[in-house]
Design a protein around this motif. Structure first.
Motif, mmCIF file in Angstrom:
data_model
loop_
_atom_site.group_PDB
_atom_site.id
_atom_site.type_symbol
_atom_site.label_atom_id
_atom_site.label_comp_id
_atom_site.label_asym_id
_atom_site.label_seq_id
_atom_site.Cartn_x
_atom_site.Cartn_y
_atom_site.Cartn_z
ATOM 1 N N ALA A 47 51.282 -16.240 -11.725
ATOM 2 C CA ALA A 47 52.100 -17.118 -12.559
ATOM 3 C C ALA A 47 53.254 -16.350 -13.202
ATOM 4 O O ALA A 47 54.399 -16.836 -13.244
ATOM 5 N N ALA A 48 52.964 -15.148 -13.703
ATOM 6 C CA ALA A 48 54.008 -14.336 -14.335
ATOM 7 C C ALA A 48 55.095 -13.967 -13.346
ATOM 8 O O ALA A 48 56.291 -13.941 -13.688
ATOM 9 N N SER A 49 54.713 -13.725 -12.098
ATOM 10 C CA SER A 49 55.696 -13.394 -11.071
ATOM 11 C C SER A 49 56.634 -14.574 -10.817
ATOM 12 O O SER A 49 57.853 -14.402 -10.700
ATOM 13 N N ASP A 53 60.661 -14.693 -11.554
ATOM 14 C CA ASP A 53 61.605 -14.973 -10.470
ATOM 15 C C ASP A 53 62.443 -16.217 -10.724
ATOM 16 O O ASP A 53 63.363 -16.519 -9.951
ATOM 17 N N GLY A 54 62.119 -16.954 -11.784
ATOM 18 C CA GLY A 54 62.867 -18.168 -12.102
ATOM 19 C C GLY A 54 62.504 -19.354 -11.242
ATOM 20 O O GLY A 54 63.234 -20.349 -11.195
ATOM 21 N N ASP A 55 61.347 -19.289 -10.544
ATOM 22 C CA ASP A 55 60.909 -20.409 -9.718
ATOM 23 C C ASP A 55 60.315 -21.513 -10.592
ATOM 24 O O ASP A 55 60.032 -21.304 -11.778
ATOM 25 N N ASP A 56 60.108 -22.671 -9.984
ATOM 26 C CA ASP A 56 59.423 -23.759 -10.678
ATOM 27 C C ASP A 56 57.956 -23.344 -10.816
ATOM 28 O O ASP A 56 57.180 -23.421 -9.867
ATOM 29 N N ALA A 57 57.555 -22.917 -12.004
ATOM 30 C CA ALA A 57 56.226 -22.336 -12.206
ATOM 31 C C ALA A 57 55.269 -23.259 -12.952
ATOM 32 O O ALA A 57 54.195 -22.832 -13.375
ATOM 33 N N GLY A 58 55.646 -24.532 -13.084
ATOM 34 C CA GLY A 58 54.790 -25.460 -13.827
ATOM 35 C C GLY A 58 53.377 -25.536 -13.275
ATOM 36 O O GLY A 58 52.400 -25.502 -14.032
ATOM 37 N N ARG A 59 53.276 -25.640 -11.967
ATOM 38 C CA ARG A 59 51.956 -25.734 -11.345
ATOM 39 C C ARG A 59 51.153 -24.453 -11.566
ATOM 40 O O ARG A 59 49.956 -24.495 -11.861
ATOM 41 N N GLU A 128 48.648 -17.790 -5.188
ATOM 42 C CA GLU A 128 49.686 -17.116 -4.410
ATOM 43 C C GLU A 128 50.335 -18.096 -3.436
ATOM 44 O O GLU A 128 51.549 -18.047 -3.210
ATOM 45 N N TRP A 129 49.541 -18.997 -2.875
ATOM 46 C CA TRP A 129 50.087 -20.015 -1.961
ATOM 47 C C TRP A 129 51.031 -20.936 -2.720
ATOM 48 O O TRP A 129 52.092 -21.313 -2.201
ATOM 49 N N ALA A 130 50.661 -21.295 -3.938
ATOM 50 C CA ALA A 130 51.534 -22.133 -4.767
ATOM 51 C C ALA A 130 52.798 -21.373 -5.146
ATOM 52 O O ALA A 130 53.900 -21.953 -5.214
ATOM 53 N N ARG A 131 52.674 -20.070 -5.385
ATOM 54 C CA ARG A 131 53.837 -19.254 -5.741
ATOM 55 C C ARG A 131 54.837 -19.184 -4.591
ATOM 56 O O ARG A 131 56.064 -19.229 -4.817
ATOM 57 N N THR A 132 54.343 -19.058 -3.380
ATOM 58 C CA THR A 132 55.221 -18.940 -2.216
ATOM 59 C C THR A 132 55.662 -20.298 -1.682
ATOM 60 O O THR A 132 56.440 -20.356 -0.733
ATOM 61 N N HIS A 133 55.141 -21.379 -2.279
ATOM 62 C CA HIS A 133 55.569 -22.746 -1.919
ATOM 63 C C HIS A 133 55.934 -23.489 -3.201
ATOM 64 O O HIS A 133 55.281 -24.477 -3.579
ATOM 65 N N ALA A 135 57.242 -25.934 -5.889
ATOM 66 C CA ALA A 135 57.613 -27.354 -5.865
ATOM 67 C C ALA A 135 57.240 -27.954 -7.208
ATOM 68 O O ALA A 135 56.301 -27.480 -7.864
ATOM 69 N N PRO A 136 57.934 -28.995 -7.647
ATOM 70 C CA PRO A 136 57.602 -29.632 -8.929
ATOM 71 C C PRO A 136 56.201 -30.223 -8.916
ATOM 72 O O PRO A 136 55.642 -30.554 -7.866
ATOM 73 N N LEU A 137 55.635 -30.362 -10.102
ATOM 74 C CA LEU A 137 54.333 -30.998 -10.241
ATOM 75 C C LEU A 137 54.382 -32.443 -9.759
ATOM 76 O O LEU A 137 55.415 -33.118 -9.873
ATOM 77 N N THR A 138 53.260 -32.912 -9.236
ATOM 78 C CA THR A 138 53.172 -34.279 -8.730
ATOM 79 C C THR A 138 52.007 -35.000 -9.395
ATOM 80 O O THR A 138 51.225 -34.404 -10.135
ATOM 81 N N ALA A 139 51.866 -36.283 -9.083
ATOM 82 C CA ALA A 139 50.727 -37.047 -9.598
ATOM 83 C C ALA A 139 49.413 -36.472 -9.074
ATOM 84 O O ALA A 139 48.385 -36.525 -9.765
ATOM 85 N N ALA A 140 49.447 -35.916 -7.865
ATOM 86 C CA ALA A 140 48.241 -35.309 -7.304
ATOM 87 C C ALA A 140 47.764 -34.148 -8.170
ATOM 88 O O ALA A 140 46.563 -33.943 -8.346
#
Length: 276
Positions: A47-49, A53-59, A128-133, A135-140
């Motif tokens: 998460a800190a990474s 990096d300025g990515d969308d880190a909400g998830r 790590e998979w979420a970090r490398t993909h 994307a904004p949070l979803t209803a899922a």
């Protein structure tokens, strides 16, 4: 620095410390003491990474917060049972008695330390998979988070019921084994909820991949599922071993096992049919 590399370095260092401590103290529960702590560290590294990096880190922040709650609850439960005061898991003592000293030390290094510490890395890799993909949070994600919290509450209730029962046994006001409350529907409800939380954690990574454009392969199904699968296999194996001890200790356990589901909470069978 690549966060996965950082996690692997931390895991290697903790593994070495656990193995050396087990040799010095002849206590093989050091991995148990790290179990509820290091996954929290690993997920926060990912998460800190993403945040750096300025990515969308909400998830990832949501995943880290949920795993922190998981770790805090499990650490508390382990501590109140004496886990951090030199109390070794009774199953390791039984296995030690069944093996030669040399064979047990091989088992200690290969399975207790290396396999389990590797598993603790694998179950956190959906982060790590979420970090490398990204994307904004979803209803899922909201649904998965709700499921995770539900499983966390279920495990908390099961562990509290087990704690209360063993306290009653210590006072002499109960005996045998626990078969009421959640344990009337599953012989090991706390084990079920523990695994379910990590399957929900896997779902976060899968959702991130799907939201970023991946399909079934690489999205819904991706390599990080290995961690959840291996965790389930570990729990099933551990449960079978634990139940062999209970069955030898309590004659009535055979009837409990015949009528009550092993893991998934289900209504108790009354028709004489065997459940698994």
């Amino acid at each position: 620095m690549d966060p996965l590399f950082v996690v692997v370095v931390i895991a290697a260092a903790v593994s070495a410390l656990c193995w050396i401590a087990s040799l010095v103290t002849t206590d093989t529960s050091w991995v148990d003491r790290a179990w509820s702590v290091v996954p929290v560290v690993y997920v926060w590294v990912f998460a800190a990474s993403a945040l750096a990096d300025g990515d969308d880190a909400g998830r990832l922040v949501l995943m880290a917060a949920l795993v922190t709650a998981w770790g805090a609850r499990l650490t508390f439960n382990f501590a109140r049972k004496g886990g951090y005061s030199g109390v070794e898991d009774y199953r390791w003592a039984i296995l030690r008695g069944r093996m030669s000293p040399a064979r047990f030390q091989v088992f200690n290094l290969v399975f207790i330390v290396l396999y389990q510490m590797t598993l603790l890395v694998l179950i956190t890799l959906p982060a790590e998979w979420a970090r490398t993909h990204p994307a904004p949070l979803t209803a899922a994600d909201a649904l998965i988070a709700a499921l995770f919290v539900g499983f966390l509450i279920g495990e908390t209730v099961a562990d509290q019921q087990q704690w209360d029962f063993h306290q009653a046994k210590a006072r002499g006001s109960a005996d045998g084994f626990l078969a009421t409350g959640l344990f009337a529907y599953s012989r090991h409800p706390n084990f079920f909820f523990e695994q379910a939380q990590w399957w929900a954690f896997y779902a976060f990574g899968a959702t991130a991949a799907v939201a970023s454009g991946a399909g079934v392969w690489g999205g819904v199904l991706n390599p990080t599922i290995v961690g959840a699968i291996l965790l389930t296999l570990l729990f099933v194996g551990s449960t079978v071993f634990t139940e062999s001890i209970s069955a030898a200790k309590y004659p009535a356990y055979a009837e409990y096992r015949r009528t009550t589901s092993m893991l998934v909470p289900l209504p108790r069978r009354r028709d004489g049919a065997r459940v698994s």
